[in-house]
Write a protein that holds these residues in place. Structure first.
Motif, PDB file in Angstrom:
ATOM      1  N   LEU A  61     -13.072  77.072 -14.008  1.00  0.00           N
ATOM      2  CA  LEU A  61     -11.619  77.156 -13.855  1.00  0.00           C
ATOM      3  C   LEU A  61     -11.202  78.434 -13.136  1.00  0.00           C
ATOM      4  N   THR A  62     -11.917  79.519 -13.359  1.00  0.00           N
ATOM      5  CA  THR A  62     -11.616  80.760 -12.636  1.00  0.00           C
ATOM      6  C   THR A  62     -11.851  80.575 -11.147  1.00  0.00           C
ATOM      7  N   SER A  63     -12.942  79.905 -10.786  1.00  0.00           N
ATOM      8  CA  SER A  63     -13.224  79.673  -9.357  1.00  0.00           C
ATOM      9  C   SER A  63     -12.194  78.744  -8.718  1.00  0.00           C
ATOM     10  N   TRP A  64     -11.545  77.885  -9.519  1.00  0.00           N
ATOM     11  CA  TRP A  64     -10.509  76.998  -9.009  1.00  0.00           C
ATOM     12  C   TRP A  64      -9.129  77.650  -9.009  1.00  0.00           C
ATOM     13  N   GLY A  65      -9.019  78.872  -9.511  1.00  0.00           N
ATOM     14  CA  GLY A  65      -7.727  79.546  -9.582  1.00  0.00           C
ATOM     15  C   GLY A  65      -6.860  79.079 -10.732  1.00  0.00           C
TER      16      GLY A  65
ATOM     17  N   ASP B 261      -6.922  80.267 -13.856  1.00  0.00           N
ATOM     18  CA  ASP B 261      -7.171  81.283 -14.886  1.00  0.00           C
ATOM     19  C   ASP B 261      -6.210  81.172 -16.070  1.00  0.00           C
ATOM     20  N   ASP B 262      -4.987  80.716 -15.806  1.00  0.00           N
ATOM     21  CA  ASP B 262      -3.960  80.685 -16.847  1.00  0.00           C
ATOM     22  C   ASP B 262      -4.246  79.696 -17.965  1.00  0.00           C
ATOM     23  N   ILE B 263      -5.128  78.738 -17.750  1.00  0.00           N
ATOM     24  CA  ILE B 263      -5.414  77.761 -18.811  1.00  0.00           C
ATOM     25  C   ILE B 263      -6.849  77.836 -19.322  1.00  0.00           C
ATOM     26  N   VAL B 264      -7.589  78.857 -18.910  1.00  0.00           N
ATOM     27  CA  VAL B 264      -8.996  78.962 -19.314  1.00  0.00           C
ATOM     28  C   VAL B 264      -9.141  78.981 -20.831  1.00  0.00           C
ATOM     29  N   PHE B 265      -8.371  79.812 -21.523  1.00  0.00           N
ATOM     30  CA  PHE B 265      -8.523  79.930 -22.971  1.00  0.00           C
ATOM     31  C   PHE B 265      -8.236  78.609 -23.670  1.00  0.00           C
ATOM     32  N   ASP B 266      -7.137  77.952 -23.305  1.00  0.00           N
ATOM     33  CA  ASP B 266      -6.809  76.668 -23.925  1.00  0.00           C
ATOM     34  C   ASP B 266      -7.870  75.618 -23.612  1.00  0.00           C
TER      35      ASP B 266
ATOM     36  N   ALA C 249      -9.403  64.910 -21.934  1.00  0.00           N
ATOM     37  CA  ALA C 249      -8.186  65.643 -22.301  1.00  0.00           C
ATOM     38  C   ALA C 249      -7.660  66.296 -21.034  1.00  0.00           C
ATOM     39  N   VAL C 250      -6.343  66.259 -20.840  1.00  0.00           N
ATOM     40  CA  VAL C 250      -5.720  66.795 -19.637  1.00  0.00           C
ATOM     41  C   VAL C 250      -4.804  67.954 -20.013  1.00  0.00           C
ATOM     42  N   LEU C 251      -4.983  69.069 -19.307  1.00  0.00           N
ATOM     43  CA  LEU C 251      -4.129  70.239 -19.472  1.00  0.00           C
ATOM     44  C   LEU C 251      -3.357  70.461 -18.177  1.00  0.00           C
ATOM     45  N   SER C 252      -2.180  71.054 -18.279  1.00  0.00           N
ATOM     46  CA  SER C 252      -1.375  71.367 -17.098  1.00  0.00           C
ATOM     47  C   SER C 252      -1.395  72.856 -16.814  1.00  0.00           C
ATOM     48  N   ASN C 253      -1.504  73.189 -15.525  1.00  0.00           N
ATOM     49  CA  ASN C 253      -1.417  74.602 -15.101  1.00  0.00           C
ATOM     50  C   ASN C 253       0.016  75.062 -15.194  1.00  0.00           C
TER      51      ASN C 253
END
Length: 158
Positions: A60-64, A66-71, A154-158
């Motif tokens: 996820l960091t490589s995809w930019g 970063d804001d949802i990495v923890f979740d 499971a789907v998360l939103s940026n």
């Protein structure tokens, strides 16, 4: 989104989002699509959850995202743990992205639907995982596309 502002009533979907469903059913690759395969001997090892969390962080960091990495790490931890406890072992973790969404997909050996207990005692050691997944995502569900096993997404939103 962070765990502090997670919605208590996230939408639990019976069907994956339109962009994700064909990828999962037809086995196609998506534009941002990375796979982490669990080794057969480690599918029941607690260390495979930590390995999955590191994979989520790197990808996820490589995809930019970063804001949802923890979740995403929390969601993946729950899905992988459920695969180990109830699904006969985790086969693979797949991360896919189509902005603004990121999908986490864990495959296991069972065809049984994941279920959360109707109520969980305050002192219970288990039983809150799928509720956490529901709170942190815009939707989650499962598919049984082949002769064996299932995919829990499971789907998360940026």
């Amino acid at each position: 989104m962070t765990t502090f502002d997670a919605r208590p009533q996230a939408a639990t979907c019976a069907q994956a989002p339109g962009w994700l469903l064909p990828i999962l059913l037809e086995g196609r690759r998506g534009p941002c699509d990375e796979v982490f395969r669990f080794h057969e001997l480690s599918t029941f090892e607690p260390g495979c959850v930590a390995s999955a969390r590191r994979f989520v962080d790197r990808t996820l960091t490589s995809w930019g995202s970063d804001d949802i990495v923890f979740d995403a790490q929390l969601v993946v931890s729950e899905l992988v743990t459920n695969a180990m406890r109830h699904g006969g072992g985790a086969i693979q973790l797949r991360l896919l992205s189509r902005r603004p969404e990121v999908a986490c997909v864990v495959s296991d050996y069972s065809r049984h639907a994941p279920t959360a207990p109707p109520t969980t005692d305050v002192f219970a050691e288990y039983g809150r995982g799928l509720r956490l997944v529901e709170a942190l995502t815009t939707g989650w569900g499962w598919l049984t596309p082949g002769a064996q096993g299932k995919l829990v997404w499971a789907v998360l939103s940026n």
